[in-house]
Design an enzyme around this catalytic site. Structure first.
Site, PDB file in Angstrom:
ATOM      1  N   ARG A   1      30.140  42.675 -46.007  1.00  0.00           N
ATOM      2  CA  ARG A   1      31.280  41.962 -46.568  1.00  0.00           C
ATOM      3  C   ARG A   1      30.837  41.252 -47.847  1.00  0.00           C
ATOM      4  NH1 ARG A   1      33.664  44.846 -43.860  1.00  0.00           N
ATOM      5  NH2 ARG A   1      35.156  44.446 -42.179  1.00  0.00           N
TER       6      ARG A   1
ATOM      7  N   HIS B   1      32.875  50.631 -52.130  1.00  0.00           N
ATOM      8  CA  HIS B   1      33.245  50.397 -50.725  1.00  0.00           C
ATOM      9  C   HIS B   1      33.347  51.730 -49.974  1.00  0.00           C
ATOM     10  CE1 HIS B   1      35.397  47.318 -47.949  1.00  0.00           C
ATOM     11  NE2 HIS B   1      34.749  48.231 -47.231  1.00  0.00           N
TER      12      HIS B   1
END
Length: 310
Positions: free
Chosen positions: A225, A273
């Site tokens: 994250r 990502h």
């Protein structure tokens, strides 16, 4: 009577998931009515993505559980209207993808592949690459993903340290926990991999103080994250050489803004990502199993602890 299952996610997700979900439900022996539009009072289960337009769960008085399509649940755990069980996605396909992505980047750093890939103007300087047993890799976060990564790196021969907030036991891994354990884990972290959840307690796990604990010339890989890292502190550590290089797949703002310093920093690798993505076929099997469990009044898999946030 069919089980009414509401698919509450963006339209492109429905296109991807509709047939795999129907197949998985059929294979699990569930007579299901799966749709994107069901009267709230008639819904039994909600297959959910946090970026769905559904944000108020109050009308879903019959629903037994919300089954998240994502591994991350930080965007839903704080929803005050959600009173029923919430299950996060633990997808074997996602786990394998994460293991392969992390292992690839660990090996890139471990073998210094960027140096050894020669061009016509580089110096021919053969060297002996190190063995995995000579390198310590620290995994911050020993949930399903962190444990799978740690087990693979142990298999490859690396010295692996794992850190988590609560005690864990992973064969072959030096498992540490708590504040003192984090300090100990980082002191030997030649390569650090961040796989913690995004909670108030984990934000800025890597900051000026904790980065200073790491060996000079260490590497950082973050597929977890974005908020786990204090960006300014990392840039300072990269500029000083304390941290040799960082591969970052997740960010506080995505897509990463074009004016962000990470783009131009010579010691940062940015990826969009992609470390791990839920696979529709394997994820659908997990969802169908949880619905089967709910109908059989068995415990759901992968339930979220709302107090901890994961």
């Amino acid at each position: 009577m069919p089980v009414n299952i509401l698919f509450a996610a963006r339209p492109e997700r429905w296109t991807t998931y509709e047939q795999p979900l129907r197949n998985a439900l059929k294979d699990a022996g569930i007579d299901a009515h799966l749709a994107t539009d069901i009267a709230p009072s008639e819904v039994d289960y909600i297959v959910y993505a946090p970026n769905s337009t559904l944000q108020d769960f109050t009308p879903y008085t019959r629903a037994k559980a919300v089954l998240n399509l994502w591994a991350g649940v930080e965007n839903i755990t704080g929803n005050p209207t959600l009173k029923i069980p919430l299950a996060r996605m633990v997808d074997p396909g996602l786990t394998k993808g994460m293991v392969e992505w992390v292992t690839g980047h660990v090996m890139r750093y471990h073998l210094d592949l960027d140096t050894d890939i020669l061009k016509t103007d580089t110096v021919w300087a053969p060297r002996t690459p190190p063995l995995a047993q000579e390198r310590t890799v620290t995994i911050l976060g020993l949930g399903a993903l962190g444990t799978a990564v740690a087990e693979t790196l142990v298999f490859l021969g690396f010295k692996v340290t794992g850190w988590s907030r609560s005690p864990k036991n992973v064969p072959g891994v030096t498992c540490l926990h708590g504040a003192e354990g984090l300090e100990q884990a980082l002191k030997t972290a030649e390569i650090a991999v961040l796989l913690l959840p995004n909670t108030a307690a984990t934000e800025n796990t890597l900051n000026a103080d904790t980065l200073a604990l790491m060996p000079t010339g260490a590497f950082i890989i973050n597929p977890g994250r974005g908020p786990l890292i204090d960006d300014d502190a990392l840039l300072t550590a990269l500029d000083s050489g304390k941290i040799a290089h960082a591969t970052l797949d997740v960010f506080r703002t995505e897509p990463l803004p074009q004016n962000h310093p990470y783009w131009s920093h010579r010691n940062v690798t940015v990826t969009p990502h992609i470390a791990a993505e839920t696979r529709a076929i394997t994820a659908s099997t997990v969802i169908a199993e949880n619905i089967r469990r709910g109908q059989a009044q068995e415990d759901f898999l992968h339930l979220v602890d709302r107090d901890l946030g994961y």
